[in-house]
Design a protein around this motif. Structure first.
Motif, short mmCIF file in Angstrom:
data_model
loop_
_atom_site.label_atom_id
_atom_site.label_comp_id
_atom_site.label_asym_id
_atom_site.label_seq_id
_atom_site.Cartn_x
_atom_site.Cartn_y
_atom_site.Cartn_z
N LYS A 1 39.98 18.47 43.31
CA LYS A 1 40.25 17.90 41.99
C LYS A 1 39.80 16.44 41.94
O LYS A 1 39.14 16.00 40.99
CB LYS A 1 41.74 17.99 41.68
N ASN A 2 40.10 15.68 43.00
CA ASN A 2 39.69 14.28 43.05
C ASN A 2 38.17 14.13 43.08
O ASN A 2 37.63 13.24 42.42
CB ASN A 2 40.30 13.58 44.27
N LEU A 3 37.49 14.99 43.82
CA LEU A 3 36.02 14.94 43.86
C LEU A 3 35.41 15.23 42.50
O LEU A 3 34.51 14.54 42.05
CB LEU A 3 35.48 15.95 44.87
N VAL A 4 35.91 16.27 41.85
CA VAL A 4 35.39 16.63 40.53
C VAL A 4 35.57 15.47 39.56
O VAL A 4 34.67 15.13 38.80
CB VAL A 4 36.06 17.93 40.01
N GLU A 5 36.73 14.82 39.61
CA GLU A 5 37.01 13.70 38.71
C GLU A 5 36.24 12.44 39.12
O GLU A 5 35.63 11.78 38.28
CB GLU A 5 38.51 13.40 38.69
N LEU A 6 36.25 12.11 40.40
CA LEU A 6 35.60 10.91 40.89
C LEU A 6 34.09 10.94 40.68
O LEU A 6 33.49 9.95 40.27
CB LEU A 6 35.90 10.72 42.39
N LEU A 7 33.50 12.08 40.93
CA LEU A 7 32.05 12.21 40.81
C LEU A 7 31.61 12.56 39.40
O LEU A 7 30.42 12.72 39.15
CB LEU A 7 31.53 13.26 41.79
#
Length: 101
Positions: free
Chosen positions: A43-49
């Motif tokens: 979830k963090n990767l999808v949001e961060l990137l």
């Protein structure tokens, strides 16, 4: 077996082939992400990137497809590369693009 957190992040958001009634089948990229990362990290990767559903395929991730439940029935993406890949394939490819790998 699918987990709700992964299903919402991978299948519902990115996969054009997602069907809620196929909860027992896993694409190879879903399996790969599920074994490699936690739902929170994904979830963090999808949001961060700022990953979105744009399809830019620059990588051959066939090693991920080797464990795919759908490959036996004829995955259109693997057969002719003209169809849209599964959601997890899109996520992994976009992540590699972002990392310039």
């Amino acid at each position: 077996m699918k987990e709700n957190a992964f299903t919402s992040l991978i299948c519902e958001k990115f996969c054009h082939y997602y069907k809620p009634e196929k909860e027992t089948e896993l694409c190879g990229s879903y399996f790969y992400l599920q074994k490699s990362i936690t739902p929170s990290e994904l979830k963090n990767l999808v949001e961060l990137l700022h990953l979105d559903t744009e399809i830019v395929i620059k990588h051959d991730l066939i090693f991920i497809c080797s464990k795919c439940d759908f490959r036996e029935d004829g995955c259109d993406f693997i057969i002719n590369k003209s169809s849209i890949p599964c959601g997890g394939y899109i996520i992994i490819s976009r992540l590699l693009n972002y990392l310039n790998l």
